[in-house]
Design a protein around this motif. Structure first.
Motif, short mmCIF file in Angstrom:
data_model
loop_
_atom_site.label_atom_id
_atom_site.label_comp_id
_atom_site.label_asym_id
_atom_site.label_seq_id
_atom_site.Cartn_x
_atom_site.Cartn_y
_atom_site.Cartn_z
N GLU A 320 0.87 -1.17 0.00
CA GLU A 320 0.00 0.00 0.00
C GLU A 320 0.90 1.22 0.00
O GLU A 320 1.87 1.29 0.77
N ARG A 341 -4.58 6.38 -1.66
CA ARG A 341 -3.83 5.23 -1.15
C ARG A 341 -3.97 4.11 -2.17
O ARG A 341 -5.06 3.62 -2.43
N TRP A 342 -2.84 3.73 -2.76
CA TRP A 342 -2.82 2.77 -3.85
C TRP A 342 -2.33 1.41 -3.34
O TRP A 342 -1.46 1.34 -2.47
N THR A 343 -2.84 0.34 -3.91
CA THR A 343 -2.40 -1.01 -3.58
C THR A 343 -1.89 -1.68 -4.85
O THR A 343 -2.54 -1.61 -5.90
N GLY A 344 -0.73 -2.30 -4.77
CA GLY A 344 -0.19 -2.95 -5.95
C GLY A 344 1.10 -3.69 -5.66
O GLY A 344 1.42 -4.01 -4.52
N ALA A 394 -0.37 -0.68 -9.80
CA ALA A 394 -1.50 -0.59 -8.86
C ALA A 394 -2.74 -1.29 -9.41
O ALA A 394 -3.10 -1.12 -10.58
N MET A 397 -7.27 1.09 -5.20
CA MET A 397 -7.30 2.51 -4.92
C MET A 397 -8.20 2.75 -3.71
O MET A 397 -9.38 2.40 -3.74
N ASN A 398 -7.63 3.31 -2.67
CA ASN A 398 -8.38 3.61 -1.44
C ASN A 398 -9.10 2.39 -0.89
O ASN A 398 -10.23 2.45 -0.41
N LEU A 402 -9.36 -1.06 -8.35
CA LEU A 402 -9.15 0.13 -9.18
C LEU A 402 -10.39 0.39 -10.04
O LEU A 402 -10.84 -0.49 -10.76
N HIS A 406 -10.09 4.90 -13.69
CA HIS A 406 -8.74 5.16 -13.17
C HIS A 406 -7.76 4.06 -13.55
O HIS A 406 -6.67 3.99 -12.98
N VAL A 413 1.77 3.73 -11.08
CA VAL A 413 1.82 4.87 -10.18
C VAL A 413 3.29 5.08 -9.82
O VAL A 413 3.92 4.20 -9.21
N LYS A 425 -2.58 4.13 -17.63
CA LYS A 425 -3.78 3.40 -17.19
C LYS A 425 -4.03 2.23 -18.12
O LYS A 425 -3.51 2.17 -19.23
#
Length: 567
Positions: A320, A341-344, A394, A397-398, A402, A406, A413, A425
């Protein structure tokens, strides 16, 4: 209404119906792209770079609406001209329609995920239906046919019995002497043409609604499963030493001291996905099926080319990352900047698995190019993936998957870089190449490096606002991704003197930072300005310049300035 005008109306009615049919099929089956969107996208791609950049500078966020309006007017003009051509030569008109079909097909087959046979049948059927409707209206109006042939004079209207109210009885008549059969009067002609156009517009609306519903249902909004153990995530894949060194990391909730909750109107620290800024060259977001999606990693110096599925990517250690993204076209004080806050998966992990390390980089693979499913490209120096910044692929997202607009299912990212050089994207491919390759916006005269400039913005006070004397909070956000923000100062006298603002805690050096200065304001006219200093001690420049300036760099500079009156 003259012959030419009536022919134009018939042509427009037929064209609207044709577009409506094509859009309706697109709405119920996404394997058939939107013809109108594909044509508009083609115009964007074929527009010379310098002209495109000047248009964006002149029109700002109105550039796409202006393009769409121009496309609509152009399509209607073409339809009107074709109908008038039909009055002179049916063969030439038919040939022109075939040419339009070829153009439409060429445009739609540049779109991702096209299913060939239904697309060809849709375009052919829609144009045939529109042409038949226009032809029928022209014939019933007496504009084509035996008496409507080129050079044939139009006979004077036949007399009809008057109704008791003095109006002409009936809405059509039969010319016994003309061989033309039943002809519409003006009211019936407009009614039929209008009905065809209305049906076409209704189909367009239905198609757009169905397409939007389909897009919104293409991903779930359930929270990402961030609590899976590393063993579960890596099940079924060979675990490398490099991957073992990086554990899955979930960030704690945003600490309260990173937010100035008591200050009204300051931009939220974390931007909701629905409010996150959007700047795309794609007129509609590509809809990607994650089950068939894959990411190719290849190019110069890639010892182990990869073809990763979505499940492959999720099986790798995840991160994250809190990161602020900004658009290079954002004006000073503008809103084209947001934080999430991005997750990837770490980009460096993926490159390592492909056999790429910092030590293997050279001139041949100096640039990392991200390529979208629609062919859009962005490129940056490959070594930035290994310099310590948390650049990620990513997929969240949050805390949610995603969103489509987005970049679902996966996007890049990269902290510290403007989106035009990094934020690919709908990512489909990562290619390592030399620095000579020019990505999409570089071909359109923007510079190649794209580091985000230190900037700050006042949120709590609006331009020319009349305020009441007393304590006035002057607050907002400042950002310098990958460097952090160490200081923010506010001036109330146009830069003659400066006052240090209170800062919320820095959530991350990659995110913006909230600030507030409590100003003891007396009655009068004032010029407010804000200035930020980054984590390396470099203060943002006062030099005013637009986003697409000279000097070898890009991005707007200067202090956000607001004039106010205190009563």
């Amino acid at each position: 209404m003259g012959r030419g005008a009536r022919a134009a109306v018939a042509g427009v009615a037929g064209a609207v119906l044709a577009f409506g049919l094509a859009e309706f099929v697109h709405g119920i089956y996404d394997g058939v792209p939107s013809v109108f969107t594909a044509l508009a996208q083609g115009v964007i791609e074929l527009t010379p770079g310098g002209f495109a950049t000047r248009a964006i500078e002149a029109l700002g966020t109105a550039d796409i609406p202006v393009l769409i309006a121009s496309m609509i007017v152009g399509a209607l003009v073409v339809a009107a001209l074709l109908a008038n051509l039909r009055l002179r030569s049916g063969a030439l008109a038919m040939l022109a329609v075939v040419g339009l079909a070829a153009v439409a097909l060429a445009a739609v087959f540049t779109q991702p995920a096209v299913v060939a046979v239904p697309t060809v049948l849709t375009i052919a059927g829609a144009l045939a239906a529109g042409s038949l409707v226009a032809e029928g209206i022209l014939r019933r109006a007496g504009l084509v046919g035996e008496a409507g042939a080129p050079g044939a004079p139009e006979p004077p209207p036949a007399e009809q019995p008057a109704s008791p109210s003095g109006q002409m009885a009936g809405v059509r008549r039969r010319d016994a002497h003309s061989g033309r059969g039943v002809r519409f009067d003006r009211r019936a002609f407009l009614a039929l043409s209008g009905g065809a156009a209305a049906a076409g517009l209704a189909l367009v609306g239905a198609g757009r609604f169905l397409a939007g519903s389909s897009a919104s249902e293409s991903t779930s909004e359930r929270p990402l499963r961030l609590s899976d153990s590393p063993g579960e995530r890596t099940a079924g894949r060979e675990t490398t030493a490099a991957r073992d060194e990086v554990a899955n990391r979930t960030l704690p909730p945003v600490p309260e001291d990173a937010k100035l909750a008591a200050v009204e109107d300051v931009t939220p620290l974390v931007t909701p996905a629905a409010d996150f800024y959007l700047i795309d060259t794609a007129l509609t977001s590509p809809r990607v099926d994650r089950e068939s999606w894959s990411l190719k990693v290849g190019g110069a110096g890639v010892a182990n080319p990869l073809n990763l599925s979505y499940s492959d990517l999720l099986s790798m250690p995840t991160r994250e990352v809190d990161c602020t993204l900004a658009c290079v076209s954002n004006e000073v004080g503008g809103g084209l900047v947001s934080n999430a806050r991005w997750t990837g998966v770490m980009l460096s992990d993926v490159l390592n698995e492909a056999g790429v390390t910092r030590e293997t980089l050279g001139a041949a693979n100096e640039q990392l190019v991200g390529r979208s499913v629609d062919g859009w490209t962005a490129g940056f120096r490959t070594d930035l993936a290994f310099d310590g910044r948390e650049a990620i692929l990513a997929f969240g997202m949050n805390g949610n998957e995603l969103p489509v607009r987005h970049g679902y299912p996966v996007r890049l990212v990269v902290p510290g870089l403007y989106g035009y050089v990094s934020a690919t994207k709908w990512l489909q491919e990562i290619e390592l190449t030399d620095w000579d390759f020019d990505a999409y916006w570089i071909q359109r005269t923007w510079t190649k490096e794209g580091p985000i400039k230190t900037q700050s913005r006042i949120d709590t006070v609006s331009p020319d606002e009349e305020l009441s004397a007393g304590v006035i909070p002057v607050g907002g956000v400042a950002w310098a991704p990958h460097r952090g923000v160490s200081r923010v100062e506010v001036s109330t006298d146009g830069g003659e003197s400066w006052n240090e603002a209170e800062l919320a805690a820095q959530l991350s050096e990659d995110t913006w930072r909230q600030f507030v200065y409590n100003w003891e304001a007396s009655p009068g006219e004032y010029t407010l300005q804000v200035c930020a200093t980054d984590g390396e001690g470099v203060t943002q420049t006062a030099t005013e310049r637009g986003p697409h300036g000279g000097g070898g760099t890009d991005g707007a500079t200067g202090y956000h300035t607001i004039n106010v009156v205190v009563a």
